[in-house]
Design an enzyme around this catalytic site. Sequence first.
Site, mmCIF file in Angstrom:
data_model
loop_
_atom_site.group_PDB
_atom_site.id
_atom_site.type_symbol
_atom_site.label_atom_id
_atom_site.label_comp_id
_atom_site.label_asym_id
_atom_site.label_seq_id
_atom_site.Cartn_x
_atom_site.Cartn_y
_atom_site.Cartn_z
ATOM 1 N N GLU A 131 4.408 -5.112 7.729
ATOM 2 C CA GLU A 131 3.890 -4.232 8.342
ATOM 3 C C GLU A 131 4.053 -3.841 9.690
ATOM 4 O OE1 GLU A 131 0.891 -5.401 5.150
ATOM 5 O OE2 GLU A 131 2.305 -6.521 6.609
ATOM 6 N N GLU B 234 -1.180 -9.113 -0.064
ATOM 7 C CA GLU B 234 -2.943 -9.029 -0.017
ATOM 8 C C GLU B 234 -3.367 -9.253 -1.279
ATOM 9 O OE1 GLU B 234 -3.420 -7.066 4.291
ATOM 10 O OE2 GLU B 234 -2.200 -5.896 3.064
ATOM 11 N N ALA C 84 0.831 -1.007 0.000
ATOM 12 C CA ALA C 84 0.179 -0.004 -0.082
ATOM 13 C C ALA C 84 0.914 1.340 0.022
ATOM 14 C CB ALA C 84 -0.874 -0.090 1.274
ATOM 15 N N GLY D 1 0.545 -4.815 0.921
ATOM 16 C CA GLY D 1 -0.840 -4.964 0.382
ATOM 17 C C GLY D 1 -0.493 -5.609 -0.794
#
Length: 259
Positions: free
Chosen positions: A128, A108, A62, A105
């Site tokens: 993270e 994910e 992200a 991300g």
Amino acid sequence: MNVLFEQIDRVVIAKLNRPSALNALNSETMYELISKLKKYDQSPSVGCIVITGSENVFCAGADIKEMASKNFSQMFEEDYFGYWEVFSKIKTPVIAAVSGYALGGGCELAMMCDIILASETAVFGQPEIKLGVIPGIGGTQRLTSLVGKSKAMELILSGRNIEVEEAEKIGLVSKIFPQTNFLTNVIKYAKDLANYSKTALIASKESINQSLECSLKDGIVFERRIFHSLFNTKDQKEGMNAFLEKRSANFNSMYQLKN
């Protein structure tokens, strides 16, 4: 454009295109990707979707620059990452074609896809914890479902990256392809899937996902009812007649009832 789209026969390729940000997923990229895929999902001419990045980076995660200054109220009121749930509702089979890094991300996003095909250079991770947060696009849930509690704990709590061989060993990666002609081989794989009955592909995907949400007893009943329902489609008649007639089936009747 943050995402480049191309349709080859019945396969749509969505290529993340933010090279300066290592294909990081900001809000603009998320909306661009999902809004377009929703349209492709409804098209009878699309039987499979491939999500990919560059040769060296699938997606680095992200976009931290977009998030760093936000506070709890902003994240909560925006329901930041909430729109990714729309991606998870796509009915058409989705393949993640991962070459290079798929971190945070990016990992994910790959896990939200139905099949992960990886090159020999692929690297996965949920780092993270090193930023003082946890995965926020389903990482703690999907990774646990895919590889089990102990391994998910180890990867998320340590934040370490894993090479593609380990990713395949633990069940995160479906299949490894050579780096040479990687995307070409993925598209060939996707074309094979896309040429099956789209109705049956959607039904298979829905039944498999249902198994994660219910008991074995309820899941078997669900599967059987879906199986029964497919006997009211032209594709079922075409597929079984083709088998009996010893020829290749021609599936092209999404959602059409038999006459």
